[in-house]
Design a protein around this motif. Structure first.
Motif: not given
Length: 573
Positions: A70-71, A125-128, A286-288
């Protein structure tokens, strides 16, 4: 009135009752059939969407996309080297293949295509940004049912997204499927009468765990890179452990539960947690980072405004780690025990301090506190979900126990007491309680929590390493062994953050040692446990990492250390 007339009236009454029952069952069956057809149509639309993208893009190669963690994937999406379309349709195609194999997807979230356009049109652009994600059935997505595997929740689409979904979309994520759960959620199998049984991706005779079992199976098989589940007794951690991925239950109040449908509405004895599931710990972190943002604190002011603590997660200071290999209630399988001891050795070699730790009064906690809390109303709220519909065979034992009157459960308790004291205690714990008794129970839970924290503080611990249930059970047997969740449900009652990391797999030696397994009590539950985990050579085994309340980042940091040391060992071998 003549005897013949009375007989005729009785026959008519009986026939009317039977007719009404038949009509009710037929109505339920029609709803189930319609739901199955609706799912097939949704999957067909999903297939058409994937084909529509692939036809004008013959050079599209999903394999490299599916291989990124994911990262790394987020980095490529943000710098433009990968487009959100390529990523979404790669995962859409893979999810279809996976669900045809293990039956894990229950719904296609069609607005993922409009969300894709929305994400691309945003300047920031958001983190996800552009990340396709999967969502457990019980988390509301606008326009879609949250069934909990129950017919009565069909055709009741959510009016709005759960807060957690709104925040994920705010960060650029693209929810694209919902995943399967056991009927009512109170099981760590994964089967219901609407969508059927979800299978373990590595062994179809085994369960993927539950209640977030669809998530576990989909992520393990590469059909999703990031999913979200709920956990009231191990419902994230058990499927993550069974399937061999990472899963994390946050402190109960850390993530908004607005729009998340609970298994038992209104109960406050045990805290449910929401959390991510992925193949590695950095993906969980990352999701948190993405979730713990001002947007969530704005949408749900009951959530404490605590952003992700990078300093704690990135720290490399040696840890003081408590550990135990058994809770003295559920004896660990040979592979569970070995997983903890091997991880302990790796941590010691890396410079951490390992301290023996003994959980307080686990037998008393499981037989008295645990069952009393969830079923303080005698199971009435739980049973409401089953009114007018049949129980899935995997849930029938719990439903039957909940239906028994108090006096009969007490009688059964006396009968089985000479055979198994803990089964006897558990039966009486299911009885309905008065408000005064419930308040006394809440006091008992608070005192137990302080006793547990007191021992933790006395040993000056940072975190705790312990077993998690595993390896994967044979299908159908989780419903006969709800107490197998003793290693996980403890930390829901305590409301400690907890996560699991796969560290090994079952060996032939483990399987051989299992032949002499007797458990701590050698009773029916111990025998079912041994039967449930047989034939698991090659299946993953995980360990559980725990921290004190609100120390979620420290728990993740510990999980990351376990993951790193395990990978280093694997690379050497």
């Amino acid at each position: 009135m003549s005897v013949s007339l009375v007989s005729a009236l009785l026959c008519c009454s009986a026939a009317t009752v039977l007719l009404l029952r038949w009509r009710r069952r037929r109505k339920v069956q029609r709803k189930v059939e319609e739901a199955k057809e609706r799912r097939e149509r949704a999957l067909e639309r999903m297939l058409k969407a994937a084909r529509k993208f692939k036809e004008p893009n013959p050079g599209h190669k999903p394999e490299p996309i599916l291989s990124f963690a994911l990262p790394e994937l987020c980095g490529k999406l943000r710098d433009g080297s990968l487009s959100p379309e390529n990523v979404l349709y790669a995962y859409m195609d893979q999810a279809l293949k996976v669900t045809r194999d293990v039956n894990c997807v229950t719904d296609y979230l069609e607005d993922c295509e409009s969300q894709l356009l929305h994400v691309k049109s945003q300047g920031k652009k958001g983190l996800l940004y552009g990340v396709p994600i999967s969502i457990k059935d019980s988390i509301d997505c606008k326009g879609h049912d949250s069934t909990l595997g129950l017919v009565k929740h069909l055709n009741l689409p959510a009016a709005t997204d759960a807060v957690v979904i709104q925040v994920l979309k705010h960060q650029g994520a693209i929810p694209f499927v919902k995943t399967n759960v056991p009927q009512s959620l109170l099981s760590y199998d994964c089967s219901n009468l609407i969508f059927g049984q979800t299978l373990h991706p590595l062994d179809h005779s085994k369960s993927p765990g539950g209640s977030s079992g669809g998530e576990g199976a989909l992520i393990k098989s590469g059909g999703s890179i990031l999913g979200f589940g709920t956990d009231i007794g191990g419902s994230i951690r058990i499927p993550a452990a069974f399937c061999g991925i990472c899963g994390f239950k946050t402190t109960g109040g850390r993530i908004s539960k607005k729009g998340v449908i609970p298994s038992i509405r209104g109960q406050k004895s045990v805290a449910a947690g929401i959390g991510p599931m992925a193949k590695d710990v950095d993906s969980l972190a990352l999701s948190l980072r993405a979730l713990l943002c001002n947007e969530m604190f704005r949408l749900d002011p009951t959530v404490p405004p605590l952003p992700f603590n990078e300093q704690v997660y990135s720290s490399s200071q040696p840890l003081r780690i408590g550990y135990y290999v058994t809770d003295s209630f559920t004896m660990p399988s040979p592979s569970m025990r070995r997983a903890v001891l091997e991880t302990k050795q790796l941590l010691e070699k890396a410079g951490h301090t390992l301290v023996p730790f003994k959980p307080c009064r686990t037998d008393d906690f499981m037989c008295s506190i645990s069952a009393k809390g969830l079923f303080a109303d005698g199971g009435a709220t739980f049973l409401e979900g089953f009114k007018g519909e049949s129980a899935d065979p995997k849930a029938k034992e719990l439903v039957l126990l909940a239906k028994l009157p108090n006096w009969f459960r007490s009688l059964l308790s006396c009968i089985v007491k000479p055979i198994s004291l803990r089964i006897s205690k558990m039966l009486t714990s299911l009885n309905e309680r008065s408000v005064k008794e419930l308040w006394e129970l809440h006091t008992e839970i608070e005192e137990y929590c302080q006793e547990f924290i007191g021992e933790w503080r006395r040993l000056d611990l940072d975190v705790v390493l312990c077993p998690v249930l595993g390896p994967a059970f044979k299908i159908g047997l989780p419903g006969r062994l709800s107490v197998g969740a003793s290693y996980t449900i403890l930390y829901n009652y305590l409301d400690f953050p907890a996560g699991v990391v796969p560290v090994t797999s079952v060996t032939e030696e483990d399987e051989e040692e299992l032949k002499s397994f007797r458990g701590h009590f050698n009773d029916m539950w111990d025998k079912v446990f041994a039967k449930a985990i047989q034939g698991a050579v090659g299946l993953p085994v995980a360990v559980q990492c725990v921290a004190l309340p609100w120390q979620d980042e420290l728990c993740l940091r510990f999980m990351k250390e376990v993951e790193k040391l395990t990978q280093e060992k694997s690379n050497k071998n």
